[in-house]
Scaffold this motif. Structure first.
Motif, PDB file in Angstrom:
ATOM      1  N   PRO A 153      44.856  38.555  36.837  1.00  0.00           N
ATOM      2  CA  PRO A 153      43.757  37.787  37.417  1.00  0.00           C
ATOM      3  C   PRO A 153      43.142  36.822  36.411  1.00  0.00           C
ATOM      4  N   ASP A 154      42.598  35.728  36.929  1.00  0.00           N
ATOM      5  CA  ASP A 154      41.962  34.729  36.071  1.00  0.00           C
ATOM      6  C   ASP A 154      40.442  34.911  36.156  1.00  0.00           C
ATOM      7  N   HIS A 155      39.994  36.054  35.662  1.00  0.00           N
ATOM      8  CA  HIS A 155      38.547  36.332  35.664  1.00  0.00           C
ATOM      9  C   HIS A 155      38.217  37.169  34.434  1.00  0.00           C
ATOM     10  N   PRO A 156      37.262  36.719  33.614  1.00  0.00           N
ATOM     11  CA  PRO A 156      36.996  37.415  32.341  1.00  0.00           C
ATOM     12  C   PRO A 156      36.541  38.859  32.514  1.00  0.00           C
ATOM     13  N   LEU A 157      35.769  39.162  33.562  1.00  0.00           N
ATOM     14  CA  LEU A 157      35.317  40.543  33.728  1.00  0.00           C
ATOM     15  C   LEU A 157      36.464  41.461  34.135  1.00  0.00           C
ATOM     16  N   ALA A 158      37.297  40.989  35.054  1.00  0.00           N
ATOM     17  CA  ALA A 158      38.460  41.793  35.446  1.00  0.00           C
ATOM     18  C   ALA A 158      39.354  42.049  34.237  1.00  0.00           C
ATOM     19  N   LEU A 159      39.597  41.009  33.457  1.00  0.00           N
ATOM     20  CA  LEU A 159      40.474  41.160  32.290  1.00  0.00           C
ATOM     21  C   LEU A 159      39.855  42.086  31.239  1.00  0.00           C
ATOM     22  N   SER A 160      38.541  42.033  31.077  1.00  0.00           N
ATOM     23  CA  SER A 160      37.907  42.904  30.079  1.00  0.00           C
ATOM     24  C   SER A 160      38.012  44.370  30.493  1.00  0.00           C
ATOM     25  N   LEU A 161      37.930  44.651  31.793  1.00  0.00           N
ATOM     26  CA  LEU A 161      38.092  46.029  32.261  1.00  0.00           C
ATOM     27  C   LEU A 161      39.518  46.521  32.033  1.00  0.00           C
ATOM     28  N   ILE A 162      40.487  45.649  32.294  1.00  0.00           N
ATOM     29  CA  ILE A 162      41.888  46.019  32.073  1.00  0.00           C
ATOM     30  C   ILE A 162      42.140  46.240  30.572  1.00  0.00           C
ATOM     31  N   ASP A 163      41.545  45.385  29.742  1.00  0.00           N
ATOM     32  CA  ASP A 163      41.663  45.573  28.287  1.00  0.00           C
ATOM     33  C   ASP A 163      41.191  46.968  27.884  1.00  0.00           C
ATOM     34  N   GLU A 164      40.101  47.399  28.510  1.00  0.00           N
ATOM     35  CA  GLU A 164      39.472  48.666  28.136  1.00  0.00           C
ATOM     36  C   GLU A 164      40.172  49.868  28.757  1.00  0.00           C
ATOM     37  N   PHE A 165      40.594  49.730  30.033  1.00  0.00           N
ATOM     38  CA  PHE A 165      41.095  50.884  30.786  1.00  0.00           C
ATOM     39  C   PHE A 165      42.619  50.882  30.964  1.00  0.00           C
ATOM     40  N   GLY A 166      43.199  49.716  31.173  1.00  0.00           N
ATOM     41  CA  GLY A 166      44.616  49.620  31.514  1.00  0.00           C
ATOM     42  C   GLY A 166      44.771  49.043  32.914  1.00  0.00           C
ATOM     43  N   PRO A 167      45.970  49.108  33.488  1.00  0.00           N
ATOM     44  CA  PRO A 167      46.206  48.544  34.818  1.00  0.00           C
ATOM     45  C   PRO A 167      45.248  49.126  35.853  1.00  0.00           C
ATOM     46  N   LEU A 168      44.898  48.285  36.827  1.00  0.00           N
ATOM     47  CA  LEU A 168      44.012  48.702  37.912  1.00  0.00           C
ATOM     48  C   LEU A 168      44.662  48.404  39.261  1.00  0.00           C
ATOM     49  N   VAL A 169      44.446  49.296  40.212  1.00  0.00           N
ATOM     50  CA  VAL A 169      44.793  48.967  41.589  1.00  0.00           C
ATOM     51  C   VAL A 169      43.993  47.737  41.994  1.00  0.00           C
ATOM     52  N   THR A 170      44.606  46.865  42.776  1.00  0.00           N
ATOM     53  CA  THR A 170      43.868  45.741  43.339  1.00  0.00           C
ATOM     54  C   THR A 170      44.192  45.608  44.815  1.00  0.00           C
ATOM     55  N   THR A 171      43.156  45.637  45.619  1.00  0.00           N
ATOM     56  CA  THR A 171      43.264  45.398  47.051  1.00  0.00           C
ATOM     57  C   THR A 171      41.909  44.893  47.494  1.00  0.00           C
ATOM     58  N   SER A 172      41.870  43.973  48.419  1.00  0.00           N
ATOM     59  CA  SER A 172      40.595  43.347  48.775  1.00  0.00           C
ATOM     60  C   SER A 172      39.559  44.393  49.167  1.00  0.00           C
ATOM     61  N   ALA A 173      38.328  44.165  48.727  1.00  0.00           N
ATOM     62  CA  ALA A 173      37.257  45.161  48.875  1.00  0.00           C
ATOM     63  C   ALA A 173      36.591  45.043  50.244  1.00  0.00           C
ATOM     64  N   ASN A 174      37.373  45.331  51.262  1.00  0.00           N
ATOM     65  CA  ASN A 174      36.883  45.269  52.630  1.00  0.00           C
ATOM     66  C   ASN A 174      37.595  46.336  53.458  1.00  0.00           C
ATOM     67  N   VAL A 175      37.008  46.664  54.589  1.00  0.00           N
ATOM     68  CA  VAL A 175      37.703  47.516  55.548  1.00  0.00           C
ATOM     69  C   VAL A 175      38.918  46.751  56.073  1.00  0.00           C
ATOM     70  N   HIS A 176      40.031  47.454  56.232  1.00  0.00           N
ATOM     71  CA  HIS A 176      41.280  46.837  56.676  1.00  0.00           C
ATOM     72  C   HIS A 176      41.062  45.978  57.912  1.00  0.00           C
ATOM     73  N   SER A 177      41.575  44.755  57.858  1.00  0.00           N
ATOM     74  CA  SER A 177      41.523  43.742  58.921  1.00  0.00           C
ATOM     75  C   SER A 177      40.191  42.999  58.976  1.00  0.00           C
ATOM     76  N   HIS A 178      39.201  43.400  58.164  1.00  0.00           N
ATOM     77  CA  HIS A 178      37.957  42.647  58.101  1.00  0.00           C
ATOM     78  C   HIS A 178      38.130  41.424  57.202  1.00  0.00           C
ATOM     79  N   LYS A 179      37.154  40.547  57.229  1.00  0.00           N
ATOM     80  CA  LYS A 179      37.194  39.317  56.429  1.00  0.00           C
ATOM     81  C   LYS A 179      37.232  39.634  54.937  1.00  0.00           C
ATOM     82  N   SER A 180      38.017  38.869  54.185  1.00  0.00           N
ATOM     83  CA  SER A 180      38.100  39.066  52.739  1.00  0.00           C
ATOM     84  C   SER A 180      36.737  38.847  52.096  1.00  0.00           C
ATOM     85  N   PRO A 181      36.354  39.698  51.124  1.00  0.00           N
ATOM     86  CA  PRO A 181      35.018  39.631  50.533  1.00  0.00           C
ATOM     87  C   PRO A 181      34.921  38.562  49.444  1.00  0.00           C
TER      88      PRO A 181
END
Length: 212
Positions: free
Chosen positions: A126-154
Motif C-alpha cells: 500500500p502507498d500509505h505511511p501509516l499502513a507501511l509503518s504498521l507492517i514494518d512493526e508487525f509484519g504482513p497484514l490481512v487486507t480486505t475493505s472495512a465494510n460489511v460484505h456487499s456494502h459500499k467501500s469505506p
C-alpha cells in the motif's frame, strides 16, 4: 472499541509510538484493526492466525469461499508469501507501493482459510505511511475493505465504524482515503495475465508495463 486519530506532521499522517505498540499488541492477540490505505480503509489482522482471519470473515459477513488478500512492505516480504515470476516483479517495481494487487501462487505457509483453500494469494504494497509503518512493526497484514460484505467501500474511518462497530478492536482515523477506489487486481498464474478487478491502474497500463 478504540479510535486512534492520526495527526499530520509535515503533511504525513502519524500516530504516537505508544499507540502503534498498542495496535501491534492487539494484532498479536488475534484481534481486528481498521487502518487507512490510499485506496479504501481496510480490516487488518495476522494472516497466519486462523482464528483472527475467521474473525475478519465474520465481522464482514463475508462468504468463506471469497479469499482475502495481504499487504506487505517490500518485494522480499511479498516473496515470503507468494511465488513471483519476472512479470510479477516487474509490475511490483512499476506500480508499488500503489493501488495494484497481484494474485500469484501462494507459499505453503499461508493458511488455507485466508485463500479459501485455493493455491493463490493476493498481495500488494500500500502507498500509505501509516499502513507501511504498521507492517514494518508487525509484519504482513490481512487486507480486505472495512465494510460489511456487499456494502459500499469505506472511504472514511466513520464509514467503517458505521458498518463494523465493536467487532473491531482499534480504528485508525487518518482522514478520507486519497483514491477512494479499491485496487486493480491482476492474476498472474501459469503464464497467463488476467485483470480480475479494474481500478485506478488500467489494463492498458498493465499491458504497457509488461511490454517494456
Amino acid at each position: 472499541m478504540e479510535i486512534i486519530r492520526a495527526t499530520e506532521k509535515d503533511g504525513v499522517p502519524t500516530i504516537p509510538d505508544s499507540d502503534r505498540k498498542r495496535i501491534v499488541a492487539e494484532l498479536t492477540a488475534g484481534r481486528l484493526i481498521v487502518y487507512p490505505t490510499e485506496t479504501v480503509y481496510g480490516i487488518g489482522c495476522d494472516p497466519f492466525d486462523e482464528t483472527a482471519v475467521k474473525r475478519a470473515y465474520m465481522a464482514k459477513r463475508r462468504p468463506f469461499d471469497m479469499a482475502m488478500s495481504v499487504v506487505v512492505n517490500s518485494l522480499p516480504m511479498m516473496e515470503e508469501l507468494g511465488v513471483l515470476d519476472d512479470r510479477a516483479r516487474l509490475l511490483v517495481k512499476k506500480f508499488m507501493p500503489g493501488p495494484l494487487t497481484l494474485i500469484v501462487a501462494k507459499r505453503p505457509s499461508v493458511p488455507d482459510i485466508l485463500t479459501s483453500s485455493t493455491n493463490e494469494i493476493g498481495i500488494r504494497i500500500p502507498d500509505h505511511p501509516l499502513a507501511l509503518s504498521l507492517i514494518d512493526e508487525f509484519g504482513p497484514l490481512v487486507t480486505t475493505s472495512a465494510n460489511v460484505h456487499s456494502h459500499k467501500s469505506p472511504i472514511t474511518c466513520q464509514d467503517a465504524i458505521g458498518d463494523l462497530g465493536a467487532s473491531v478492536s482499534v480504528y485508525i482515523d487518518a482522514g478520507p482515503s486519497k483514491l477512494g477506489k479499491p485496487s486493480t487486481i491482476v492474476q498472474l498464474i501459469d503464464g497467463e495475465m488476467t485483470v480480475i478487478r479494474h481500478g485506478t491502474i488500467t489494463e492498458d497500463d498493465i499491458e504497457a508495463a509488461l511490454d517494456e
